[in-house]
Structures are given as structure tokens and as C-alpha cells.
Design a protein around this motif. Structure first.
Motif, PDB file in Angstrom:
ATOM      1  N   GLU A 248      -4.435   9.150 -22.984  1.00 16.50           N
ATOM      2  CA  GLU A 248      -3.330   9.131 -23.950  1.00 16.50           C
ATOM      3  C   GLU A 248      -3.880   9.241 -25.370  1.00 16.50           C
ATOM      4  N   ARG A 249      -4.907   8.449 -25.651  1.00 14.86           N
ATOM      5  CA  ARG A 249      -5.502   8.455 -26.997  1.00 14.86           C
ATOM      6  C   ARG A 249      -6.080   9.831 -27.319  1.00 14.86           C
ATOM      7  N   GLU A 250      -6.689  10.471 -26.325  1.00 15.20           N
ATOM      8  CA  GLU A 250      -7.337  11.770 -26.566  1.00 15.20           C
ATOM      9  C   GLU A 250      -6.364  12.940 -26.365  1.00 15.20           C
ATOM     10  N   LYS A 251      -5.108  12.607 -26.090  1.00 12.74           N
ATOM     11  CA  LYS A 251      -4.073  13.637 -25.903  1.00 12.74           C
ATOM     12  C   LYS A 251      -4.448  14.677 -24.844  1.00 12.74           C
ATOM     13  N   LYS A 252      -4.905  14.179 -23.663  1.00 10.13           N
ATOM     14  CA  LYS A 252      -5.241  15.063 -22.557  1.00 10.13           C
ATOM     15  C   LYS A 252      -4.252  14.822 -21.418  1.00 10.13           C
ATOM     16  N   THR A 253      -3.886  15.880 -20.734  1.00 12.42           N
ATOM     17  CA  THR A 253      -2.968  15.760 -19.608  1.00 12.42           C
ATOM     18  C   THR A 253      -3.708  15.419 -18.316  1.00 12.42           C
ATOM     19  N   ILE A 254      -4.908  15.960 -18.189  1.00 13.31           N
ATOM     20  CA  ILE A 254      -5.666  15.801 -16.936  1.00 13.31           C
ATOM     21  C   ILE A 254      -7.013  15.126 -17.207  1.00 13.31           C
ATOM     22  N   GLY A 255      -7.293  14.105 -16.431  1.00 13.38           N
ATOM     23  CA  GLY A 255      -8.619  13.489 -16.446  1.00 13.38           C
ATOM     24  C   GLY A 255      -9.406  13.975 -15.246  1.00 13.38           C
ATOM     25  N   VAL A 256     -10.549  14.580 -15.496  1.00 12.38           N
ATOM     26  CA  VAL A 256     -11.420  15.044 -14.421  1.00 12.38           C
ATOM     27  C   VAL A 256     -12.391  13.893 -14.141  1.00 12.38           C
ATOM     28  N   VAL A 257     -12.148  13.208 -13.018  1.00  8.74           N
ATOM     29  CA  VAL A 257     -12.838  11.939 -12.792  1.00  8.74           C
ATOM     30  C   VAL A 257     -14.225  12.209 -12.204  1.00  8.74           C
ATOM     31  N   THR A 258     -15.251  11.823 -12.937  1.00  9.32           N
ATOM     32  CA  THR A 258     -16.622  12.101 -12.483  1.00  9.32           C
ATOM     33  C   THR A 258     -17.136  10.987 -11.567  1.00  9.32           C
ATOM     34  N   GLY A 259     -16.464   9.822 -11.596  1.00 10.20           N
ATOM     35  CA  GLY A 259     -16.888   8.709 -10.739  1.00 10.20           C
ATOM     36  C   GLY A 259     -16.204   7.433 -11.182  1.00 10.20           C
ATOM     37  N   ALA A 260     -16.561   6.326 -10.523  1.00  6.69           N
ATOM     38  CA  ALA A 260     -15.963   5.032 -10.857  1.00  6.69           C
ATOM     39  C   ALA A 260     -17.072   4.047 -11.214  1.00  6.69           C
TER      40      ALA A 260
ATOM     41  N   ARG B 136     -11.884  20.482 -12.540  1.00  8.10           N
ATOM     42  CA  ARG B 136     -11.993  20.894 -13.942  1.00  8.10           C
ATOM     43  C   ARG B 136     -11.549  22.347 -14.103  1.00  8.10           C
ATOM     44  N   ARG B 137     -11.991  23.187 -13.176  1.00  6.74           N
ATOM     45  CA  ARG B 137     -11.640  24.615 -13.207  1.00  6.74           C
ATOM     46  C   ARG B 137     -10.126  24.772 -13.056  1.00  6.74           C
ATOM     47  N   GLY B 138      -9.572  23.996 -12.161  1.00  5.27           N
ATOM     48  CA  GLY B 138      -8.125  24.070 -11.933  1.00  5.27           C
ATOM     49  C   GLY B 138      -7.354  23.734 -13.200  1.00  5.27           C
ATOM     50  N   ALA B 139      -7.788  22.678 -13.882  1.00  3.57           N
ATOM     51  CA  ALA B 139      -7.103  22.271 -15.110  1.00  3.57           C
ATOM     52  C   ALA B 139      -7.238  23.351 -16.174  1.00  3.57           C
ATOM     53  N   GLU B 140      -8.412  23.987 -16.214  1.00  2.00           N
ATOM     54  CA  GLU B 140      -8.656  25.046 -17.189  1.00  2.00           C
ATOM     55  C   GLU B 140      -7.730  26.232 -16.926  1.00  2.00           C
ATOM     56  N   GLN B 141      -7.705  26.639 -15.647  1.00  5.43           N
ATOM     57  CA  GLN B 141      -6.897  27.803 -15.272  1.00  5.43           C
ATOM     58  C   GLN B 141      -5.411  27.541 -15.543  1.00  5.43           C
ATOM     59  N   ALA B 142      -4.976  26.317 -15.281  1.00  6.19           N
ATOM     60  CA  ALA B 142      -3.564  26.008 -15.469  1.00  6.19           C
ATOM     61  C   ALA B 142      -3.250  25.775 -16.954  1.00  6.19           C
ATOM     62  N   GLY B 143      -4.281  25.700 -17.764  1.00  2.21           N
ATOM     63  CA  GLY B 143      -4.066  25.556 -19.209  1.00  2.21           C
ATOM     64  C   GLY B 143      -3.720  24.143 -19.643  1.00  2.21           C
TER      65      GLY B 143
ATOM     66  N   PRO C 223      -4.664  20.521 -21.166  1.00  2.00           N
ATOM     67  CA  PRO C 223      -5.733  19.822 -21.894  1.00  2.00           C
ATOM     68  C   PRO C 223      -6.381  18.800 -20.956  1.00  2.00           C
ATOM     69  N   HIS C 224      -7.697  18.771 -20.887  1.00  4.22           N
ATOM     70  CA  HIS C 224      -8.369  17.910 -19.909  1.00  4.22           C
ATOM     71  C   HIS C 224      -9.670  17.370 -20.475  1.00  4.22           C
ATOM     72  N   MET C 225     -10.185  16.362 -19.823  1.00  3.27           N
ATOM     73  CA  MET C 225     -11.491  15.805 -20.203  1.00  3.27           C
ATOM     74  C   MET C 225     -12.112  15.126 -18.987  1.00  3.27           C
ATOM     75  N   ASP C 226     -13.432  15.020 -19.027  1.00  4.11           N
ATOM     76  CA  ASP C 226     -14.111  14.239 -17.984  1.00  4.11           C
ATOM     77  C   ASP C 226     -13.923  12.755 -18.295  1.00  4.11           C
ATOM     78  N   ILE C 227     -13.843  11.944 -17.242  1.00  5.50           N
ATOM     79  CA  ILE C 227     -13.572  10.519 -17.451  1.00  5.50           C
ATOM     80  C   ILE C 227     -14.175   9.709 -16.292  1.00  5.50           C
TER      81      ILE C 227
END
Ligand SMILES: NC(=O)NCCC(=O)O
Ligand SMILES: NC(=O)NCCC(=O)O
Lengths: 404, 404
Positions: A194-206, A333-340, A342-346
């Protein structure tokens, strides 16, 4: 291609089961409300053409057959149990997003190469039966079936008894079959997207977790006549450790929470003689988590010595930091990119069933933002657009993988 | 003249009702065990020739008529309810000592000028229905009858409902009649008499008390995803106040105890959003008690501000330091001297029914030592010789006063 309105209305309908006055959901694991939630999912999945299997821990698998039934299924899923002060999205979103994938495929008569499965994992929250994610944990080989079935809640009821009670004690073995890939969609439960204004979080791990049960023993005595000097007040010991644990958590990326406390004999004018408390420590760096453990043990020993108390610390759960499968993370990550979007790794602050499935199948997760980063609270909220976007990424990634 | 063996064996028999494995007694106010204890006393008192009256708060009065029934009775008594982790002596001793007085008079056919009464006061401990000594408090004019009947336990059951349940909702008005004098025998519940090797404590009065109910409100949130900085953890606030209250108690003659804590939602991985706790402050000097009050309020306000919490502090009981009637205290001291028992003046750390009766009748108390000064604990103990000695002093003082 996913239907945002349909997904949203299913989420809202499901949220009625255990719905609270404040708009949250209290649907504790293996209660009758949990059964009702499962029944609704099963009905909806059958309507979407699926067959249902239930394993010995009550994990439910809705399967849509692929062109090649021998291929390992591509799976998604999450959980339907909630915290006592839970919301409509934690867990339920991942299951309903999976259902939406099934519905899209069903409506368009689209048949993937590999089968598609949507899982409902039992007792993810870990608030009734500790630790969390114990049923996906058995699936992933982290615990034995016997251990999981024998875990007791605070009233002494076992997981196995409660499971039988709601009629979800299935026959299928837990795990032990090949899974092509596992994806889980979930709200972030934190404030970052929310703070970074991204729709998709690409989760790299927990991040890693250590859960503890701590028992303090002092001596009951009269509140008015017992001098302060000689007191062995178990609650004062526990309170000092709550403060110490908080301080230990106050390090970069650290988390520390005391969620449960039980003091006895609960009389205003008797010095407490016995206290039970829990500690939940988290850190993305395992070495830091180990330091937190050592610092807490030292603090507890010092407190016990100063107050003439006995303290027993049992680490009941160690969940190491869990990185997901690189190729699947890349696919998200690729999917989020293709769909346009905003995303980030998290990195996930919470543990998820995906983390345990990750031990037996390549796994990745898709996060969407939640309002003010709040979860485990009845006011938990998310937007229709964001949950729809997450389901869209899920659909693409699963179909791509199932046809690969 | 009192029979040490008879007194001791009655105490032991009574201690079976609610007897615990560790040799203590758990006979909570207005439970069925409380009823059984009362029934036994009533039977024994009738056997000793008494008539029984029960008032609207369940206080029981066993009366042995005097030569002049118009004279105000000389009364003794204590309570039969216990703490959850209670012993055989706290309260029960004062009632059984009174019964022993009745039995001695009955066996020797000795008739006093004024009538003799032995009272059983309801809910002295205050652990089920707060505050303590509420029924003798109404008798002494400190509370209204309506207030006492409406007090709720932690399950929401009122004093009045529980009283009706055990069939001790009597018809007599509570108090309002003249009492010639009131004496109460009790174990000290503290370490002073034992340390000073005295058999009899001549109680000059009781220290002051303030009891509080404190409610913390924070915000439930996820233990793993919520950063430490923004947390509003109600249990951390409560823990800091437990530590602060302890420090406030650490002053000469001060006492401070947090006996009850309830945290919600009691989930290991949810930050607690609501905590209820109690505080029990005591001091023989009212000015110090007032300072303790101010210090706690300041500490709580500071904690609340630092953690973004709401705190509500309600003082539910103020019990001022209560000096007993000089002439009766002198009579107890004289009695101990004449009987040749080592004795000393002492201030009670606990509150007692005598303190409230003191408001409407001249009152004094007789203390005897208890083992290691321990009370409100199942291992509470006292010696047959000491409890007999206390009953002897009680007998002499009551007969002297009843014939005066
Ligand atoms: N997603 C979630 O809240 N899982 C519960 C386990 C945890 O506290 O990390
Ligand atoms: N005697 C006794 O333990 N009374 C209970 C009230 C108090 O805590 O002072």
C-alpha cells in the motif's frame, strides 16, 4: 479474464459464515463454522465441475481433470480458518481466487494439460492448535501425521477429535504424491504494498519464526500481608519478560509478540503463583532469530533468579526463513509485468501454507495490498480491483504452468 | 477453658469441604461448597443450643440467649469462603473459635448477661465478588444492600442470584441493630508473630487499601507483519504497568499486587487488543496510599501515550486505614497478659469483616501466628496450641464484655 464481481461476491458470501458485528470473521479451525465454510467451498467447486478429495488431516482438494491425468497437478489454495479477531480476506481470498480460476476454466470449457487442484488447508492460523500451518506442514514433511492429530487446544481437545467432530476426517493419505507446482494468493497483511503503491507483491519467501510456550511458577501468597521483598510473583516475572521480549523485537526487521497469557489463581488479593505465556519471534535472517532466542533465555533466567521463580521455556515451533522456487517467483513477476500491474518483490512477514508445500513442490505466492496493512483484525479490508488483479496473475501463472 | 482438640478437629472437618489435593481449601463464596460449609456450622451451632438467623446478604447469626435478651449481643465471627488457592484457617478459624466459645458456654451451662452471637459473613475474600468484606460492609454502612446484591462475578452472575441459588437469601435486614461489641479471631496471614515468637497479636487496626480495575485498549494486528514501531499492543501496556505497580509498592510498608489479568483475543500470532487487569494497593498511612494512587495514574498515562493505547482506571474500592476501638484492644491485650501468652501489638495487613463492623460497634481482633507467614495458599498452616490460645483470649474477652 477473471470475473472481479464474482470473486468479490463469493468472498463476501463466505465472510457471512462466522461474520462478526464489526464486519470481521471469527471462524476458528475445526469448529462447526469451519465446517460450514468448507461445505460452501465444496458445493461451489462441484458446481464448477470438480471432484473432491479429503485427506486424513481434513485438507480438501478440488480437482479439475487435465488432458493428461497422469501429469502432476498444478495446485493453488489457502485456508478457511481465521483468527478470533479475523477478517474476510486472510486465507479465504486464496481459496476464492483458486475457485475463480476453476470457474473461469469451467465456463470457457478450457482444459489444461496437467490437472488443476484447489486446496483448503486445515488450521493454518495456529491459534487453536499450535503451531500454524500444521496440516500443510505434514503435507510438506515437516511434522508427522500422528503429531498433528494429537495437538491439543487450550481446552484439551485434540486436533483429531475436533476433525472427526466436523466430519472432515478424510481417508486420503496426507501428501506423498507429486505436485507440479503450487501457487498461493494472499493479502499482504502488512503495510508495504500500500505504501509503495503496488498492486502485486512478488513473494520471494517468508521470514523465520520461533514460537515458545513459557511457564512461570512462583508462590501464591496474600496480597496484603506478604512483604514485597520475599514475594515470588509469577505475573511480575511474566510481565518483565513481556517487556524484555518487546525490546528484543526492537531490531531492524525483528518482530516479537506475546499473544497469550494465563495467570492463576486469578484472585485480586492473591499473588499469582503460576503464569503461562507464549512468545512469537520472527526475523528474515536466521542468525538474528537465533540471537533473539538467546537474549530471551538470558532475560528469563535473570528475571527468574531475581524473583525466586521457576521458568520453563519450550520452543514449540521453529520455522526457518523459507525462500520460494526461483522459476515460479520469476513466473509471477513476469505475469505481473505482462498484465501491466505495478509490482515489487516482497518477503512475507507471515507464514503461509505455501511455505511448507514449497518443501515438496516448486512454489510461489502472489500478494495483494490490504487496507492500512491491517490483518488479524476484524477491520481487515482490501479492494475489489486488487483482489481481482491477484486472481488474474494466479490464473495466468497456473495455466502457463499446467500447459508447460 | 476452651478445648484445643475439639476446636482443631472441627477446623479439620470443616476443611474437608472444598479440600484440595495439596491440603488446602477451595470454597469460593456462594458456591455449593460454601453452602455445605454454612450448613455444617448451622448444625453445630444448633447442637450447642443456638437459634439461627440469616439476613438478606446471607450473613448467618447463631445466637445464645443472655440473661437479659434486651441487651445488645456481644458478637464474634469471620467467614467461611476461601481464595481459589485457600487454606484451612483463613476465616474458618474465626468461625470455629466462635463456635468453641458457644460450646464451652453450652457445656458448662454458663449464661452471660448479654446474648452471645457468632456471625458468618458472606464473601469476605472478594475474589469472586469484588470488593472484599462486602456483606459486613453493608452491615457497617459502607455499601448499600442494593449495591452488594448487584455485584457481578467474572461470569456475569450477580451476588443476589448466587445467594438465592444456595438458599441463603435470608429475610433479616442487614445490620441496623445495636451490637455491644465485636471480636474476630484470625490467623495473622503474615510473618511477624512467628518471627517475633509471639502467640497472640493484639490487632490495633488494619492498613488502608485501594482496589482498581484497569482496561487497556489497543489494536489487534498481525504478529508477523506489523512493524514494532506502530504497534498498539495492549498487553505490553499492561505488562509495563505491572512492573510499575510493583515498583510503586516497593516503599516502606507498601504493598502492591496485580492478581487478575485477562488478555484478548488470546491468539499467539495476534497482537493483543484488549487487556483487563486489577491492582491492589495497600499502606497503613492514608497519605502514602494517595501518593501510590497518583504515581500509578501517572505511570499508566505515560505508558498509554508511548504505546498509543487507551487506558481506563476505575478505583472500585477504597478502604481507609481502620483503627479498632481502644477499650476493646486494651481488653485483648490484658487478656493475653493475664493468660501469660507472649503477645505484641500488630497492624493487620489484610482487611477483615471486623473492620466494617467497627463502624457500628466497638471492635477488636485477636491474631495467632501462621506457618512461615503464608496465607492465600493451600499450604497455609497454624499450630493447635496457637489457635487454641487465640480462642481462649476470645472466650475471656467476650464473657467479660457480655457480663459488664
Ligand atoms: N497468514 C497468516 O496469518 N498465517 C498465520 C501464521 C502466522 O502467524 O504467520
Ligand atoms: N483476611 C483476608 O484475607 N481477607 C481478604 C481481604 C484482603 O485481601 O484483605
Amino acid at each position: 479474464r477473471v470475473d472481479h464481481d464474482r470473486l468479490w461476491s463469493s468472498l463476501m458470501e463466505l465472510g457471512q459464515i462466522g461474520g462478526t458485528e464489526k464486519g470481521g470473521v471469527c471462524r476458528i479451525a475445526l469448529t462447526d463454522l469451519d465446517r460450514q465454510g468448507r461445505d460452501l467451498f465444496v458445493r461451489w467447486a462441484k458446481d464448477a465441475g470438480c471432484t473432491i478429495k479429503v485427506d486424513q488431516l481434513g485438507n480438501v482438494f478440488a480437482r479439475r481433470e487435465g488432458r493428461d491425468p497422469a501429469k502432476p497437478p498444478v495446485m493453488t489454495g489457502s485456508h478457511l480458518d481465521t483468527q478470533p479477531t479475523g477478517g474476510k480476506f486472510d486465507g479465504a481470498y486464496g481459496v476464492m481466487a483458486g475457485l475463480e480460476v476453476l470457474r473461469v476454466l469451467h465456463d470457457s470449457n478450457y482444459v489444461t494439460e496437467a490437472p488443476i487442484e484447489v486446496a483448503v488447508w486445515t488450521n493454518e492460523e495456529g491459534c487453536r492448535f499450535a503451531p500454524a500451518m500444521v496440516a500443510s506442514g505434514v503435507f510438506g514433511g515437516a511434522f508427522t501425521l500422528e503429531h498433528a492429530l494429537s495437538i491439543k487446544d487450550r481446552d484439551g481437545v485434540t486436533f483429531g477429535e475436533a476433525l472427526k467432530q466436523i466430519g472432515y476426517d478424510g481417508k486420503e493419505p496426507v501428501g506423498g504424491r507429486p505436485i507440479g507446482a503450487f501457487f498461493e494468493a494472499h493479502i499482504e497483511q502488512g503495510p508495504i504494498l500500500e505504501r509503495e503503491k503496488k498492486t502485486i507483491g512478488v513473494v520471494t519467501g517468508a521470514q523465520g519464526q520461533r514460537w515458545y510456550e513459557i511457564n512461570w511458577t512462583g508462590m501464591e501468597s496474600h496480597a496484603g500481608t506478604t512483604p514485597m521483598e520475599g514475594r515470588r510473583d509469577a505475573l511480575v516475572g511474566a510481565a518483565e519478560l513481556i517487556v524484555a521480549a518487546r525490546t528484543i523485537g526492537n531490531r531492524p526487521n525483528g518482530r516479537s509478540t506475546v499473544g497469550v497469557i494465563d495467570s492463576l489463581p486469578q484472585a485480586r488479593n492473591t499473588i499469582p503463583g503460576r503464569v503461562f505465556m507464549t512468545v512469537d519471534f520472527r526475523h528474515p535472517d536466521d542468525a538474528e532469530l537465533t540471537k533473539m532466542d538467546a537474549e530471551m533465555r538470558a532475560a528469563a533466567a535473570d528475571i527468574a533468579r531475581r524473583h525466586g521463580l521457576e521458568v520453563k521455556i519450550e520452543q514449540i515451533w521453529y520455522f526457518p526463513p523459507s525462500p520460494f522456487a526461483k522459476e515460479l517467483v520469476d513466473a509471477v513477476r513476469r505475469g505481473a509485468e505482462q498484465a501491466g500491474y505495478p509490482h515489487m518483490d516482497i518477503v512475507s512477514g507471515a507464514g503461509h501454507d505455501a511455505c511448507y508445500v514449497n518443501r515438496v513442490a516448486p512454489t510461489a505466492m502472489v500478494f495483494v495490498p490490504c487496507k492500512d496493512g491491517v490483518s488479524h483484525n476484524e477491520i481487515e479490508d482490501a479492494s475489489k480491483g486488487d483482489v481481482g488483479a491477484g486472481a488474474q496473475i494466479l490464473l495466468q501463472a497456473m495455466v502457463e504452468r499446467a500447459n508447460a
